[in-house]
Design a protein around this motif. Structure first.
Motif, PDB file in Angstrom:
ATOM      1  N   GLU A  15     -15.093 -20.051 -49.417  1.00 26.90           N
ATOM      2  CA  GLU A  15     -15.863 -21.101 -50.087  1.00 26.90           C
ATOM      3  C   GLU A  15     -16.499 -22.046 -49.077  1.00 26.90           C
ATOM      4  OE1 GLU A  15     -15.433 -24.566 -53.503  1.00 26.90           O
ATOM      5  OE2 GLU A  15     -13.730 -23.219 -53.146  1.00 26.90           O
ATOM      6  N   TYR A  16     -15.755 -22.403 -48.025  1.00 26.57           N
ATOM      7  CA  TYR A  16     -16.302 -23.288 -47.001  1.00 26.57           C
ATOM      8  C   TYR A  16     -17.505 -22.637 -46.318  1.00 26.57           C
ATOM      9  CZ  TYR A  16     -16.879 -26.256 -42.966  1.00 26.57           C
ATOM     10  OH  TYR A  16     -17.428 -27.081 -41.999  1.00 26.57           O
ATOM     11  N   GLU A  17     -17.345 -21.382 -45.918  1.00 25.40           N
ATOM     12  CA  GLU A  17     -18.442 -20.688 -45.238  1.00 25.40           C
ATOM     13  C   GLU A  17     -19.659 -20.526 -46.144  1.00 25.40           C
ATOM     14  OE1 GLU A  17     -16.484 -17.179 -43.757  1.00 25.40           O
ATOM     15  OE2 GLU A  17     -15.999 -18.175 -41.866  1.00 25.40           O
ATOM     16  N   LEU A  35     -19.641 -33.195 -50.369  1.00 24.11           N
ATOM     17  CA  LEU A  35     -18.281 -33.672 -50.636  1.00 24.11           C
ATOM     18  C   LEU A  35     -17.299 -32.514 -50.749  1.00 24.11           C
ATOM     19  CD1 LEU A  35     -18.863 -36.582 -53.178  1.00 24.11           C
ATOM     20  CD2 LEU A  35     -18.107 -36.745 -50.805  1.00 24.11           C
ATOM     21  N   ARG A  36     -17.715 -31.441 -51.399  1.00 23.18           N
ATOM     22  CA  ARG A  36     -16.843 -30.266 -51.536  1.00 23.18           C
ATOM     23  C   ARG A  36     -16.579 -29.647 -50.165  1.00 23.18           C
ATOM     24  NH1 ARG A  36     -12.465 -28.265 -53.434  1.00 23.18           N
ATOM     25  NH2 ARG A  36     -12.491 -26.015 -53.616  1.00 23.18           N
ATOM     26  N   LEU A  40     -12.978 -29.168 -48.492  1.00 18.73           N
ATOM     27  CA  LEU A  40     -12.511 -27.867 -48.006  1.00 18.73           C
ATOM     28  C   LEU A  40     -12.135 -27.934 -46.530  1.00 18.73           C
ATOM     29  CD1 LEU A  40     -15.105 -25.615 -49.828  1.00 18.73           C
ATOM     30  CD2 LEU A  40     -12.622 -25.567 -50.192  1.00 18.73           C
ATOM     31  N   ALA A  41     -12.936 -28.628 -45.734  1.00 21.15           N
ATOM     32  CA  ALA A  41     -12.641 -28.768 -44.300  1.00 21.15           C
ATOM     33  C   ALA A  41     -11.294 -29.465 -44.111  1.00 21.15           C
ATOM     34  CB  ALA A  41     -13.754 -29.535 -43.599  1.00 21.15           C
ATOM     35  N   TYR A  42     -11.078 -30.535 -44.863  1.00 22.88           N
ATOM     36  CA  TYR A  42      -9.809 -31.262 -44.776  1.00 22.88           C
ATOM     37  C   TYR A  42      -8.641 -30.362 -45.170  1.00 22.88           C
ATOM     38  CZ  TYR A  42      -6.073 -34.533 -45.862  1.00 22.88           C
ATOM     39  OH  TYR A  42      -4.857 -35.173 -45.916  1.00 22.88           O
ATOM     40  N   THR A  43      -8.786 -29.633 -46.275  1.00 22.63           N
ATOM     41  CA  THR A  43      -7.716 -28.764 -46.753  1.00 22.63           C
ATOM     42  C   THR A  43      -7.438 -27.637 -45.765  1.00 22.63           C
ATOM     43  OG1 THR A  43      -8.355 -29.280 -49.028  1.00 22.63           O
ATOM     44  CG2 THR A  43      -6.913 -27.377 -48.711  1.00 22.63           C
ATOM     45  N   LEU A  44      -8.482 -27.091 -45.163  1.00 20.94           N
ATOM     46  CA  LEU A  44      -8.296 -26.060 -44.136  1.00 20.94           C
ATOM     47  C   LEU A  44      -7.530 -26.622 -42.943  1.00 20.94           C
ATOM     48  CD1 LEU A  44     -11.733 -24.252 -44.252  1.00 20.94           C
ATOM     49  CD2 LEU A  44      -9.500 -23.131 -44.411  1.00 20.94           C
ATOM     50  N   GLY A  49      -2.736 -26.781 -39.771  1.00 18.03           N
ATOM     51  CA  GLY A  49      -2.128 -27.659 -38.770  1.00 18.03           C
ATOM     52  C   GLY A  49      -3.076 -28.008 -37.641  1.00 18.03           C
ATOM     53  N   THR A  50      -4.368 -28.086 -37.937  1.00 16.43           N
ATOM     54  CA  THR A  50      -5.368 -28.417 -36.920  1.00 16.43           C
ATOM     55  C   THR A  50      -6.076 -29.712 -37.298  1.00 16.43           C
ATOM     56  OG1 THR A  50      -7.028 -27.086 -38.058  1.00 16.43           O
ATOM     57  CG2 THR A  50      -5.753 -25.985 -36.341  1.00 16.43           C
ATOM     58  N   ARG A  51      -6.958 -30.185 -36.406  1.00 21.69           N
ATOM     59  CA  ARG A  51      -7.666 -31.443 -36.661  1.00 21.69           C
ATOM     60  C   ARG A  51      -9.172 -31.282 -36.774  1.00 21.69           C
ATOM     61  NH1 ARG A  51      -4.829 -36.431 -35.122  1.00 21.69           N
ATOM     62  NH2 ARG A  51      -2.663 -35.859 -34.843  1.00 21.69           N
ATOM     63  N   GLU A  52      -9.692 -30.134 -36.410  1.00 22.20           N
ATOM     64  CA  GLU A  52     -11.134 -29.894 -36.481  1.00 22.20           C
ATOM     65  C   GLU A  52     -11.388 -28.622 -37.276  1.00 22.20           C
ATOM     66  OE1 GLU A  52     -12.723 -29.761 -32.557  1.00 22.20           O
ATOM     67  OE2 GLU A  52     -12.025 -31.767 -32.070  1.00 22.20           O
ATOM     68  N   VAL A  53     -12.463 -28.630 -38.044  1.00 21.59           N
ATOM     69  CA  VAL A  53     -12.725 -27.510 -38.944  1.00 21.59           C
ATOM     70  C   VAL A  53     -12.965 -26.206 -38.173  1.00 21.59           C
ATOM     71  CG1 VAL A  53     -15.216 -27.866 -39.228  1.00 21.59           C
ATOM     72  CG2 VAL A  53     -13.890 -26.848 -41.072  1.00 21.59           C
ATOM     73  N   GLY A  54     -13.567 -26.262 -37.002  1.00 23.29           N
ATOM     74  CA  GLY A  54     -13.766 -25.050 -36.210  1.00 23.29           C
ATOM     75  C   GLY A  54     -12.443 -24.412 -35.823  1.00 23.29           C
ATOM     76  N   GLN A  55     -11.510 -25.245 -35.376  1.00 20.57           N
ATOM     77  CA  GLN A  55     -10.175 -24.756 -35.043  1.00 20.57           C
ATOM     78  C   GLN A  55      -9.468 -24.243 -36.289  1.00 20.57           C
ATOM     79  OE1 GLN A  55      -8.470 -28.281 -33.383  1.00 20.57           O
ATOM     80  NE2 GLN A  55      -8.848 -27.634 -31.270  1.00 20.57           N
ATOM     81  N   ALA A  56      -9.665 -24.941 -37.405  1.00 26.53           N
ATOM     82  CA  ALA A  56      -9.021 -24.534 -38.650  1.00 26.53           C
ATOM     83  C   ALA A  56      -9.502 -23.159 -39.083  1.00 26.53           C
ATOM     84  CB  ALA A  56      -9.302 -25.568 -39.742  1.00 26.53           C
ATOM     85  N   LEU A  57     -10.799 -22.911 -38.979  1.00 30.14           N
ATOM     86  CA  LEU A  57     -11.341 -21.605 -39.361  1.00 30.14           C
ATOM     87  C   LEU A  57     -10.803 -20.504 -38.455  1.00 30.14           C
ATOM     88  CD1 LEU A  57     -15.017 -22.651 -40.119  1.00 30.14           C
ATOM     89  CD2 LEU A  57     -13.343 -21.796 -41.779  1.00 30.14           C
TER      90      LEU A  57
END
Length: 97
Positions: A15-17, A35-36, A40-44, A49-57
């Motif tokens: 969904e994020y992508e 907003l969505r 999604l970035a926050y939930t990822l 257990g990461t702080r940035e969406v790139g790392q989360a992905l």
């Protein structure tokens, strides 16, 4: 660390992508889409257990790969840990688990 369920994690990533892929589209409701994407970035990030969406992905993809085939992921970790993923070192050497 708690591990997210693979189905939930896959849905979040997809969904994020999808939202990010449509970032350049001009249409009504872009504010809601932004907003969505933030949600999604926050939930990822929380799920991985990461702080940035790139790392989360990236972490999510590794988790999904490990959930699909735990043995292959374990062997891959051993190869990387042993430094055998470098071509000059890996030639002629086998990884024995």
């Amino acid at each position: 660390m708690l591990m997210p369920h693979p189905a939930m994690l896959r849905r979040l990533v997809e969904e994020y992508e999808a939202l990010v892929a449509h970032d350049g589209d001009v249409e009504a409701g872009t504010g809601r889409r932004d907003l969505r994407a933030q949600d999604l970035a926050y939930t990822l990030c929380v799920s991985t257990g990461t702080r940035e969406v790139g790392q989360a992905l990236e972490t999510a993809r590794h988790m999904l790969a490990a959930a699909h085939d735990p043995f292959a992921a374990q062997v891959k970790r051993r190869v990387i840990t042993a430094g055998l993923d470098e071509p000059s070192r890996a030639q002629g050497q086998a990884v024995v688990g």
